[in-house]
Design an enzyme around this catalytic site. Sequence first.
Site, mmCIF file in Angstrom:
data_model
loop_
_atom_site.group_PDB
_atom_site.id
_atom_site.type_symbol
_atom_site.label_atom_id
_atom_site.label_comp_id
_atom_site.label_asym_id
_atom_site.label_seq_id
_atom_site.Cartn_x
_atom_site.Cartn_y
_atom_site.Cartn_z
ATOM 1 N N ALA A 11 0.873 -1.178 0.000
ATOM 2 C CA ALA A 11 0.000 0.000 0.000
ATOM 3 C C ALA A 11 0.907 1.223 0.000
ATOM 4 O O ALA A 11 2.076 1.153 0.430
ATOM 5 C CB ALA A 11 -0.880 -0.023 1.240
ATOM 6 N N GLY B 45 0.584 -4.970 0.767
ATOM 7 C CA GLY B 45 -0.612 -5.051 -0.077
ATOM 8 C C GLY B 45 -0.368 -5.828 -1.361
ATOM 9 O O GLY B 45 -1.313 -6.365 -1.945
ATOM 10 N N GLU C 91 -0.772 -9.360 -0.356
ATOM 11 C CA GLU C 91 -2.214 -9.559 -0.117
ATOM 12 C C GLU C 91 -2.994 -9.624 -1.434
ATOM 13 O O GLU C 91 -3.921 -10.421 -1.580
ATOM 14 C CB GLU C 91 -2.735 -8.436 0.787
ATOM 15 N N GLU D 244 4.746 -5.159 7.268
ATOM 16 C CA GLU D 244 4.053 -4.054 7.953
ATOM 17 C C GLU D 244 4.531 -3.787 9.374
ATOM 18 O O GLU D 244 4.545 -2.632 9.813
ATOM 19 C CB GLU D 244 2.534 -4.308 7.973
HETATM 20 N N1 COA Z 1 4.612 3.124 -0.877
HETATM 21 C C1 COA Z 1 4.995 4.269 -1.440
HETATM 22 N N2 COA Z 1 6.126 4.404 -2.162
HETATM 23 C C2 COA Z 1 6.870 3.304 -2.322
HETATM 24 C C3 COA Z 1 6.529 2.066 -1.751
HETATM 25 C C4 COA Z 1 5.336 1.998 -1.012
HETATM 26 N N3 COA Z 1 4.906 0.856 -0.452
HETATM 27 N N4 COA Z 1 7.489 1.168 -2.081
HETATM 28 C C5 COA Z 1 8.393 1.817 -2.822
HETATM 29 N N5 COA Z 1 8.030 3.107 -2.983
HETATM 30 C C6 COA Z 1 8.739 4.161 -3.713
HETATM 31 C C7 COA Z 1 9.941 4.663 -2.917
HETATM 32 O O1 COA Z 1 9.545 5.635 -1.969
HETATM 33 C C8 COA Z 1 10.794 5.234 -4.032
HETATM 34 O O2 COA Z 1 10.282 6.490 -4.392
HETATM 35 P P1 COA Z 1 11.295 7.721 -4.660
HETATM 36 O O3 COA Z 1 12.093 7.272 -5.862
HETATM 37 O O4 COA Z 1 10.377 8.859 -4.956
HETATM 38 O O5 COA Z 1 12.121 7.881 -3.451
HETATM 39 C C9 COA Z 1 10.524 4.280 -5.187
HETATM 40 O O6 COA Z 1 9.291 3.621 -4.886
HETATM 41 C C10 COA Z 1 11.597 3.219 -5.349
HETATM 42 O O7 COA Z 1 11.755 2.558 -4.108
HETATM 43 P P2 COA Z 1 13.166 2.445 -3.346
HETATM 44 O O8 COA Z 1 12.878 2.238 -1.892
HETATM 45 O O9 COA Z 1 14.054 3.601 -3.695
HETATM 46 O O10 COA Z 1 13.734 1.135 -4.023
HETATM 47 P P3 COA Z 1 14.744 0.086 -3.380
HETATM 48 O O11 COA Z 1 15.166 -0.806 -4.495
HETATM 49 O O12 COA Z 1 15.801 0.776 -2.599
HETATM 50 O O13 COA Z 1 13.869 -0.765 -2.332
HETATM 51 C C11 COA Z 1 11.916 -1.936 -1.592
HETATM 52 C C12 COA Z 1 12.790 -1.541 -2.786
HETATM 53 C C13 COA Z 1 10.672 -2.647 -2.114
HETATM 54 C C14 COA Z 1 12.698 -2.904 -0.672
HETATM 55 C C15 COA Z 1 11.527 -0.677 -0.805
HETATM 56 O O14 COA Z 1 10.969 0.264 -1.719
HETATM 57 C C16 COA Z 1 10.511 -0.900 0.264
HETATM 58 O O15 COA Z 1 10.854 -1.390 1.319
HETATM 59 N N6 COA Z 1 9.248 -0.506 0.032
HETATM 60 C C17 COA Z 1 8.199 -0.570 1.003
HETATM 61 C C18 COA Z 1 7.744 -1.996 1.199
HETATM 62 C C19 COA Z 1 6.697 -2.055 2.297
HETATM 63 O O16 COA Z 1 6.945 -1.829 3.454
HETATM 64 N N7 COA Z 1 5.464 -2.375 1.883
HETATM 65 C C20 COA Z 1 4.368 -2.514 2.762
HETATM 66 C C21 COA Z 1 3.615 -1.263 2.876
HETATM 67 S S1 COA Z 1 2.244 -1.469 4.000
#
Ligand code: COA
Length: 263
Positions: free
Chosen positions: A72, A117, A120, A140
């Site tokens: 999400a 999400g 999910e 989460e």
């Molecule tokens: N919500 C909003 N934005 C998200 C996102 C999310 N769940 N997951 C990734 N993004 C965005 C990042 O903020 C980033 O945006 P930016 O370029 O404007 O800074 C872009 O997507 C790329 O992500 P980034 O974190 O830079 O890539 P990465 O390769 O370093 O890491 C992940 C990849 C998936 C490990 C990392 O993005 C992450 O941990 N995301 C969240 C996962 C999460 O907790 N999901 C559950 C949410 S309830």
Amino acid sequence: MGERETGPSVPVLIDIEDKVAVITINRPNQLNALNMEVLERLHSALQESRLNASVRALVITGMGSRAFVAGADIAEMAGLDAAGASSFSAFGQSVFLAIERHPKPVIAAINGYALGGGCELAMSCDIRVAAENARIGQPEVGLGIIPGFGGTQRLARLAGKAVAMDMVLSGRAVGAEEALRLGLVSRVVPEGKALSEALALAHEICRKSPHAVTQAKKAVAEGLLGTLDDGLRLERELFSACFSHPDQEEGMKAFLEKRKAEF
Ligand code: COA
């Protein structure tokens, strides 16, 4: 059907070809994170494919090579209060229930991160095909929240309580091979091949009786919700309903006449 919206600014694409609707979450710069607009459009795409008689199966995937859906949208969720969170959860849960209860089979083509999400969403689909680079999990608790779109319930039903507790309490993501071993996905394919494999599977399903496929999905999905006795009763009802549908006559006649059935 009207003009289709396409292009980088449309966050959910739907592309119907050869009986299969491919729904693509299209926010690659945010790793296809789910915000309200995406959930609303996903809901509309599900309705559209339910009503369109030419669609026999759905495939859901994420745009780009990095992510199916990375969760999400954290930026959007950060501003929620408890009441807003309850509405967000209720809406997300209803969209994912619409996938689980969709009369047509839905396949997730997991082409990278399927977190929160995204996990999910994938779990609400009937079949999950993962690319080797997939990372699947419910992170989460690391954000101070818990899964809110069905993760605590579907993961336990899919992979058992022990696996669900292990993954949900630690927030640890698993790779594709581990996901296969845990029963979270049913196929692993090379990187870049999740969509083509999901499409091939969708086309294989499309060659079968659509009525039987719908009844079979219902029997498996709804049967799991109750006791074995309830499930067997449901199976019996749906099995018998097949015998008043023309597909049963055609399917069996075609077999006896040594030809391919026309459904
Ligand atoms: N919500 C909003 N934005 C998200 C996102 C999310 N769940 N997951 C990734 N993004 C965005 C990042 O903020 C980033 O945006 P930016 O370029 O404007 O800074 C872009 O997507 C790329 O992500 P980034 O974190 O830079 O890539 P990465 O390769 O370093 O890491 C992940 C990849 C998936 C490990 C990392 O993005 C992450 O941990 N995301 C969240 C996962 C999460 O907790 N999901 C559950 C949410 S309830």
